[in-house]
Design a protein around this motif. Structure first.
Motif, PDB file in Angstrom:
ATOM      1  N   ARG A 130      12.307  15.719   9.810  1.00 27.39           N
ATOM      2  CA  ARG A 130      11.923  17.130   9.709  1.00 27.39           C
ATOM      3  C   ARG A 130      10.449  17.345  10.034  1.00 27.39           C
ATOM      4  NH1 ARG A 130      14.939  16.584   4.782  1.00 27.39           N
ATOM      5  NH2 ARG A 130      12.950  16.557   3.629  1.00 27.39           N
ATOM      6  N   ASP A 131       9.781  16.257  10.426  1.00 27.35           N
ATOM      7  CA  ASP A 131       8.349  16.314  10.750  1.00 27.35           C
ATOM      8  C   ASP A 131       7.546  16.845   9.567  1.00 27.35           C
ATOM      9  OD1 ASP A 131       6.180  15.842  12.426  1.00 27.35           O
ATOM     10  OD2 ASP A 131       6.204  17.861  13.260  1.00 27.35           O
ATOM     11  N   GLU A 132       7.874  16.343   8.388  1.00 20.59           N
ATOM     12  CA  GLU A 132       7.186  16.743   7.169  1.00 20.59           C
ATOM     13  C   GLU A 132       6.301  15.610   6.661  1.00 20.59           C
ATOM     14  OE1 GLU A 132      10.695  19.713   5.427  1.00 20.59           O
ATOM     15  OE2 GLU A 132      10.243  17.794   4.436  1.00 20.59           O
ATOM     16  N   GLU A 133       5.301  15.963   5.879  1.00 22.36           N
ATOM     17  CA  GLU A 133       4.443  14.961   5.264  1.00 22.36           C
ATOM     18  C   GLU A 133       5.208  14.241   4.151  1.00 22.36           C
ATOM     19  OE1 GLU A 133       1.738  13.822   6.242  1.00 22.36           O
ATOM     20  OE2 GLU A 133       0.146  15.290   6.576  1.00 22.36           O
ATOM     21  N   VAL A 134       4.919  12.976   3.973  1.00 20.57           N
ATOM     22  CA  VAL A 134       5.529  12.183   2.913  1.00 20.57           C
ATOM     23  C   VAL A 134       4.637  10.982   2.670  1.00 20.57           C
ATOM     24  CG1 VAL A 134       6.956  10.834   4.525  1.00 20.57           C
ATOM     25  CG2 VAL A 134       7.673  11.067   2.130  1.00 20.57           C
ATOM     26  N   VAL A 135       4.551  10.540   1.427  1.00 16.47           N
ATOM     27  CA  VAL A 135       3.811   9.320   1.106  1.00 16.47           C
ATOM     28  C   VAL A 135       4.733   8.421   0.300  1.00 16.47           C
ATOM     29  CG1 VAL A 135       2.732  10.435  -0.913  1.00 16.47           C
ATOM     30  CG2 VAL A 135       1.762   8.320   0.008  1.00 16.47           C
ATOM     31  N   VAL A 136       4.836   7.161   0.726  1.00 16.81           N
ATOM     32  CA  VAL A 136       5.766   6.214   0.106  1.00 16.81           C
ATOM     33  C   VAL A 136       5.051   4.920  -0.244  1.00 16.81           C
ATOM     34  CG1 VAL A 136       7.732   7.155   1.402  1.00 16.81           C
ATOM     35  CG2 VAL A 136       6.488   5.180   2.315  1.00 16.81           C
ATOM     36  N   THR A 137       5.573   4.239  -1.259  1.00 17.25           N
ATOM     37  CA  THR A 137       5.130   2.877  -1.526  1.00 17.25           C
ATOM     38  C   THR A 137       5.669   1.993  -0.407  1.00 17.25           C
ATOM     39  OG1 THR A 137       7.080   2.529  -2.919  1.00 17.25           O
ATOM     40  CG2 THR A 137       5.034   3.169  -4.028  1.00 17.25           C
ATOM     41  N   GLU A 163       4.113  14.395  -4.840  1.00 15.40           N
ATOM     42  CA  GLU A 163       4.773  13.177  -5.304  1.00 15.40           C
ATOM     43  C   GLU A 163       4.586  12.011  -4.338  1.00 15.40           C
ATOM     44  OE1 GLU A 163       8.828  14.363  -5.702  1.00 15.40           O
ATOM     45  OE2 GLU A 163       9.218  14.369  -3.539  1.00 15.40           O
ATOM     46  N   ILE A 164       4.668  10.834  -4.910  1.00 10.23           N
ATOM     47  CA  ILE A 164       4.702   9.575  -4.168  1.00 10.23           C
ATOM     48  C   ILE A 164       6.109   9.012  -4.340  1.00 10.23           C
ATOM     49  CG2 ILE A 164       3.792   7.231  -3.996  1.00 10.23           C
ATOM     50  CD1 ILE A 164       1.196   8.331  -5.332  1.00 10.23           C
ATOM     51  N   ILE A 165       6.770   8.689  -3.255  1.00 13.52           N
ATOM     52  CA  ILE A 165       8.129   8.166  -3.322  1.00 13.52           C
ATOM     53  C   ILE A 165       8.060   6.659  -3.526  1.00 13.52           C
ATOM     54  CG2 ILE A 165      10.378   8.057  -2.205  1.00 13.52           C
ATOM     55  CD1 ILE A 165       9.339  10.895  -2.749  1.00 13.52           C
ATOM     56  N   GLY A 166       8.557   6.196  -4.677  1.00 14.02           N
ATOM     57  CA  GLY A 166       8.487   4.777  -5.007  1.00 14.02           C
ATOM     58  C   GLY A 166       9.823   4.076  -4.895  1.00 14.02           C
ATOM     59  N   ILE A 167       9.841   2.846  -5.417  1.00 16.27           N
ATOM     60  CA  ILE A 167      11.049   2.017  -5.374  1.00 16.27           C
ATOM     61  C   ILE A 167      11.477   1.711  -6.811  1.00 16.27           C
ATOM     62  CG2 ILE A 167      10.609   1.109  -3.074  1.00 16.27           C
ATOM     63  CD1 ILE A 167       9.488  -1.434  -4.410  1.00 16.27           C
ATOM     64  N   ASP A 168      12.171   0.571  -7.020  1.00 16.65           N
ATOM     65  CA  ASP A 168      12.696   0.268  -8.345  1.00 16.65           C
ATOM     66  C   ASP A 168      11.573   0.069  -9.353  1.00 16.65           C
ATOM     67  OD1 ASP A 168      12.853  -3.175  -7.942  1.00 16.65           O
ATOM     68  OD2 ASP A 168      12.900  -1.825  -6.209  1.00 16.65           O
ATOM     69  N   PRO A 169      11.758   0.585 -10.574  1.00 16.71           N
ATOM     70  CA  PRO A 169      10.672   0.604 -11.552  1.00 16.71           C
ATOM     71  C   PRO A 169      10.192  -0.771 -11.987  1.00 16.71           C
ATOM     72  CG  PRO A 169      12.747   1.333 -12.535  1.00 16.71           C
ATOM     73  CD  PRO A 169      12.961   1.272 -11.055  1.00 16.71           C
ATOM     74  N   GLY A 170      10.992  -1.812 -11.833  1.00 14.77           N
ATOM     75  CA  GLY A 170      10.560  -3.149 -12.241  1.00 14.77           C
ATOM     76  C   GLY A 170       9.754  -3.885 -11.200  1.00 14.77           C
ATOM     77  N   GLY A 202       0.813  -1.211   0.000  1.00 14.26           N
ATOM     78  CA  GLY A 202       0.000   0.000   0.000  1.00 14.26           C
ATOM     79  C   GLY A 202       0.843   1.256   0.000  1.00 14.26           C
ATOM     80  N   LEU A 203       0.187   2.353   0.298  1.00  8.45           N
ATOM     81  CA  LEU A 203       0.860   3.641   0.456  1.00  8.45           C
ATOM     82  C   LEU A 203       0.857   3.999   1.933  1.00  8.45           C
ATOM     83  CD1 LEU A 203      -0.616   5.697  -2.531  1.00  8.45           C
ATOM     84  CD2 LEU A 203       1.573   4.489  -2.411  1.00  8.45           C
ATOM     85  N   ALA A 204       2.012   4.393   2.440  1.00  4.74           N
ATOM     86  CA  ALA A 204       2.147   4.720   3.858  1.00  4.74           C
ATOM     87  C   ALA A 204       2.474   6.193   4.038  1.00  4.74           C
ATOM     88  CB  ALA A 204       3.228   3.865   4.506  1.00  4.74           C
ATOM     89  N   VAL A 205       1.969   6.755   5.127  1.00  5.17           N
ATOM     90  CA  VAL A 205       2.187   8.159   5.486  1.00  5.17           C
ATOM     91  C   VAL A 205       2.447   8.216   6.989  1.00  5.17           C
ATOM     92  CG1 VAL A 205       0.712   9.023   3.625  1.00  5.17           C
ATOM     93  CG2 VAL A 205      -0.285   8.563   5.879  1.00  5.17           C
ATOM     94  N   PRO A 206       2.941   9.350   7.496  1.00  2.32           N
ATOM     95  CA  PRO A 206       3.074   9.493   8.952  1.00  2.32           C
ATOM     96  C   PRO A 206       1.738   9.254   9.643  1.00  2.32           C
ATOM     97  CG  PRO A 206       4.250  11.242   7.833  1.00  2.32           C
ATOM     98  CD  PRO A 206       3.474  10.522   6.774  1.00  2.32           C
ATOM     99  N   ALA A 207       1.781   8.642  10.807  1.00  7.58           N
ATOM    100  CA  ALA A 207       0.552   8.252  11.509  1.00  7.58           C
ATOM    101  C   ALA A 207      -0.339   9.442  11.829  1.00  7.58           C
ATOM    102  CB  ALA A 207       0.901   7.489  12.782  1.00  7.58           C
TER     103      ALA A 207
END
Length: 289
Positions: free
Chosen positions: A188-195, A143-150, A118-123
């Motif tokens: 930095r206590d910033e918002e981020v969304v990651v795979t 942006e959504i921070i992803g991983i390797d394209p394959g 899924g997509l994860a964000v700070p709680a």
């Protein structure tokens, strides 16, 4: 193809203590041959591959490992260039690879149950659903921070972007660059969304949450399978049996993954330590004498 070799026999207190369990004398160990494991450099797969390497070496095998992309990992087992992979995420993440190569490989079954994508964000993020991301896109720097394209996770995330008509860009990178970006944002206590996926050490290090996926694009819980080349059971029945018996849980894998995050730690040495401290678990993976 990146390879690193490890010596097959280490005369240590541990090796002597479990020699009976493995039913391998020093002379036998030299005759058992080499098992070649393919892996992708995800923290979960690094943990499982190093643990299996340590177990197979104690059983008397030499072990080679190759770090590959997910697609190349599957292909290498299908062609017989490598013997096994421990990272078959099914039925969803690697469904394309499996559909294409299932007649050229052997699925020995599940080695870990209870995964999630899924997509994860700070709680404490205001966003609670993937459907909320457009509303808060500026907070997430668009942006959504992803991983390797394959990776299968990236393919699914591309589907998520389309299904939810997201205005955020999906950035490619690697597991390492994703967690580095996540760590910087959390510091930095910033918002981020990651795979994201479970099991992963990031959920132990930071207070995160998965965004709800009301359209169920990511699917439900998955399982991680061990996939081996055709003919391995006939060529190396004992090694095949160990790979076939390999089964652990997210908590066990999490222990190894956290060890691997320690500064200057060596995933292979950590795996050997975990194997030494969990002989009751390891003994269940060994074929009966």
């Amino acid at each position: 193809m990146s390879q690193h070799l490890k010596p097959s026999v280490r005369i240590t207190g541990l090796a002597l203590a479990v020699a009976g369990a493995f039913a391998a004398t020093g002379a036998q160990a030299q005759d058992k041959g080499t098992v070649h494991l393919a892996y992708v450099e995800w923290s979960s797969t690094v943990a499982s591959t190093n643990v299996m390497q340590a177990v197979l070496e104690q059983a008397g095998y030499e072990v080679e490992t190759s770090a590959l992309s997910a697609a190349a990992m599957w292909q290498s087992v299908a062609t017989g260039d490598t013997d096994a992979l421990l990272a078959g995420w099914l039925p969803t993440t690697h469904e394309d690879y499996y559909a294409r190569l299932k007649d050229q490989v052997v699925d020995t079954g599940v080695n870990l149950d209870g995964t999630k994508l899924g997509l994860a964000v700070p709680a404490d993020s205001e966003a609670s659903s993937i459907a909320d991301l457009n509303e808060y896109q500026d907070d997430f720097n668009g942006e959504i921070i992803g991983i390797d394209p394959g990776a299968g996770l990236m393919r699914l995330t591309e589907n998520v972007v389309d299904a939810y008509d997201l205005d955020l860009d999906l950035r490619t990178g690697s597991g390492a660059t994703m967690t580095a970006a996540l760590g910087s944002a959390m510091d930095r206590d910033e918002e981020v969304v990651v795979t994201a996926w479970t099991p992963h050490w990031m959920f132990s290090r930071w207070d995160l949450k998965y965004l709800d996926d009301p359209q169920n694009v990511y699917g439900g819980a998955e399982q991680i399978h061990t996939i081996v080349r055709q003919g391995l059971e006939e060529d190396m029945p004992e090694a095949y049996a160990i790979l076939d018996n390999f089964n652990w849980n997210p908590e066990m894998m999490g222990e190894v993954m956290l060890m691997n995050q320690e500064e200057d730690s060596d995933p292979y040495e950590n795996a050997k330590q975990w194997v030494e401290e969990n002989q009751d678990v390891v003994s269940e993976w060994l074929p009966e004498s």
